[in-house]
Design a protein around this motif. Structure first.
Motif, mmCIF file in Angstrom:
data_model
loop_
_atom_site.group_PDB
_atom_site.id
_atom_site.type_symbol
_atom_site.label_atom_id
_atom_site.label_comp_id
_atom_site.label_asym_id
_atom_site.label_seq_id
_atom_site.Cartn_x
_atom_site.Cartn_y
_atom_site.Cartn_z
ATOM 1 N N THR A 141 1.180 17.205 -40.275
ATOM 2 C CA THR A 141 1.298 18.873 -40.149
ATOM 3 C C THR A 141 0.813 18.936 -38.971
ATOM 4 O O THR A 141 0.751 20.290 -38.610
ATOM 5 C CB THR A 141 0.291 19.443 -41.425
ATOM 6 N N GLU B 287 -1.810 19.174 -49.671
ATOM 7 C CA GLU B 287 -0.788 20.143 -50.281
ATOM 8 C C GLU B 287 0.568 20.029 -49.977
ATOM 9 O O GLU B 287 1.427 20.359 -50.928
ATOM 10 C CB GLU B 287 -1.403 21.807 -49.843
ATOM 11 N N LYS B 288 0.894 19.841 -48.881
ATOM 12 C CA LYS B 288 2.294 19.642 -48.407
ATOM 13 C C LYS B 288 3.048 18.456 -49.000
ATOM 14 O O LYS B 288 4.073 18.526 -49.516
ATOM 15 C CB LYS B 288 2.441 19.750 -46.787
ATOM 16 N N PRO C 256 -4.095 20.699 -45.554
ATOM 17 C CA PRO C 256 -2.686 21.271 -45.559
ATOM 18 C C PRO C 256 -1.797 19.851 -45.962
ATOM 19 O O PRO C 256 -0.628 20.336 -46.433
ATOM 20 C CB PRO C 256 -2.559 21.924 -44.279
#
Length: 284
Positions: A169, A187-188, A184
């Motif tokens: 990310t 979550e991704k 992030p």
């Protein structure tokens, strides 16, 4: 009566506080980080009500900490909208004629934890926050570590987990710690926020592998007496033991670690504020 002030300048919010001589917090507020003019107007409104004798600032970065640099005191190449090349320290000095300590938010947290938190009774400790991003600060022989710039511990390269083909990310690096292990990225990978993932989800083993690999590198380079882990991701308490186990495995017996080497924060969410207040008091 005069007070010490603290600004923990984050990309999401500015946490401002004032404290007395014993560093007992008198008042604290949280201000959304919007644009500099708007955010600082609220910062000034808060501090203008107090007589200050010192101010400590721990800022999101990258920032310029080199006192010989023309851009000392600036937030430099941040992706935060509106804050790139902002002379934050200069704007504060224009408003307040008093000593102002200037460092990164994670350096301030490391300093607070070493003095009054989980790093007490040490002179060398490392603080790593794992949340929206990954950042680290170090205190070496009682002093905050920096050179021509400050450490960027979240952007060290890591070797990928054997079963991981996830796209980083981070817009700058395809295999840095932040891009593969920050909130992030969690979550991704899963489609679920980290705090909602089950403790036995396989992704925590991958997360522990990357964080332990980074801690191994910091250990071999800096040999701190204590490593303190904070940030939103580290509120998953089961992750701490996974990291400890993975670190032992990756070290392969080459280094014998001290007892209670990897720990959670002693000051909770107050690490940065307390560190800024300590720096304000020392500089006043």
């Amino acid at each position: 009566m005069s007070y010490y002030g603290s600004i923990e300048a984050g990309g999401t919010k500015f946490v401002c506080a004032v404290a007395d001589e014993e560093l007992s917090i008198i008042e604290r507020i949280s201000i959304p980080t919007t644009l500099p003019e708007e955010t600082l107007a609220q910062v000034f409104e808060f501090f203008d009500r107090y007589e200050l004798k010192g101010l400590g600032v721990g800022s999101f970065g990258p920032i310029d900490v080199n006192e010989q640099s023309e851009t000392y005191g600036y937030i430099t190449s941040t992706p935060k909208n509106g804050w790139r090349n902002t002379d934050l320290l200069g704007l504060l000095k224009e408003r307040y004629a008093l000593p102002i300590a200037w460092t990164t938010d994670v350096n301030a947290a490391a300093y607070g934890e070493m003095h009054l938190g989980a790093g007490r009774n040490t002179q060398n400790c490392l603080y790593l926050t794992v949340g929206t991003g990954v950042g680290g600060g170090a205190v070496v022989q009682g002093s905050i570590l920096h050179g021509f710039s400050h450490p960027e511990m979240g952007h060290i390269s890591v070797t990928r987990h054997p079963e991981d083909s996830f796209e980083s990310t981070c817009p700058y690096h395809d295999h840095c710690l932040e891009g593969l292990a920050a909130g992030p990225a969690l979550e991704k990978r899963t489609g679920v926020k980290g705090q909602l993932l089950e403790a036995d989800h396989i992704v925590w083993d991958v997360e522990a592998f990357y964080l332990a690999q980074a801690l191994m590198n910091y250990t071999l380079i800096l040999s701190p007496e204590k490593i303190i882990l904070g940030g939103g991701v580290m509120k998953q308490t089961h992750l701490l033991e996974k990291i400890r186990q993975s670190l032992e495995e990756q070290l392969g017996g080459y280094v014998t670690l001290p007892d209670d080497y990897i720990v959670g924060c002693g000051l909770g969410d107050n690490s940065g504020t307390i560190g800024c207040l300590l720096l304000a008091k020392e500089g006043a």
